[in-house]
Design an enzyme around this catalytic site. Structure first.
Site: not given
Length: 246
Positions: A48, A75, A196
């Site tokens: 990310h 991401e 997550h």
């Protein structure tokens, strides 16, 4: 990336970079972590690149794109800067995630339903790079339907509420929400991933859900790697997922 027979493991290496950025050193190298993860059985590597650059840096992404033998899941927030960067790098997979409070749902996924036109434009633009675009959303029918409408072929269901649940009743409720979300997403013709907050003690129940294509896991792997090494940490997680998803 889909595989008809087994659930995939995407390894997020952001927090290897977090450790590096804490001191502004050249180590530990997230690229080495990615290569070790691949050796240990990772099916893909997730990074990310945040607007604040708190962990992964542009250079990491550029190098990873050249050296990965599996594929990169990039991401990113829905910003012009990130769109232009993704067009340049052309990763195999792109996952749009919320970075600002306005983009967040109350649970923490991307509010696709609340900004359909904006997300649709982003999905269409990124799809032209050849990437499979996914949206990181809550396991909520409204958000799942909106994801299909904007043209995303894939979604990643946010498992954070399940991971944070304290009581057995809460855990069961949040797990059912994920189970129902997976079934609804598959019914909408979407590839369904999840992630997550998953770790070694809560991943098996999620890995047992039929219809999930891939689990993305990072922080727990990096933490466990401090004690057992990165390859062993990844191999252990992969074994848990494979056993639970049989």
């Amino acid at each position: 990336m889909t595989h008809s027979n087994r659930m995939l493991l995407g390894v997020n290496i952001d927090h290897v970079a977090t450790l590096r950025q804490a001191r502004g050193t050249r180590y530990p190298d997230p690229v080495k972590a990615a290569l070790d993860a691949e050796e240990a059985g990772a099916d893909g590597i997730t990074v990310h690149l945040r607007e604040d650059r708190r962990h992964i840096q542009e250079r990491d992404v550029v190098v990873l794109k050249d050296v990965l033998q599996t594929r990169m899941n990039f991401e990113m927030g829905v910003t012009e800067e990130m769109m232009a960067f993704a067009e340049k790098i052309r990763p195999a997979h792109i996952c749009l995630v919320p970075e600002t409070r306005q983009e967040l749902t109350t649970e923490g996924g991307l509010d696709v339903a609340g900004q359909e036109a904006r997300i649709k434009a982003a999905v269409e633009r990124l799809a032209r790079t050849g990437a499979e675009v996914s949206l990181f959303i809550d396991a909520d029918e409204r958000q799942i339907e909106a994801s299909r409408r904007v043209g995303a072929p894939a979604i990643e269901l946010h498992t954070g509420r399940y991971a944070d649940a304290q009581t057995p009743t809460e855990v069961a409720e949040e797990l059912k929400r994920i189970v129902d979300g997976v079934a609804f997403g598959v019914g909408q013709g979407l590839i369904v991933n999840a992630g997550h907050g998953l770790h070694y003690h809560n991943v098996e129940a999620v890995a047992a859900i039929k219809g999930i294509n891939e689990l993305n896991i990072g922080h727990a792997l990096v933490a466990h790697a401090l004690f057992v090494g990165f390859k062993a940490a990844v191999a252990e997680m992969k074994a848990l997922i494979v056993a639970a998803s049989r």
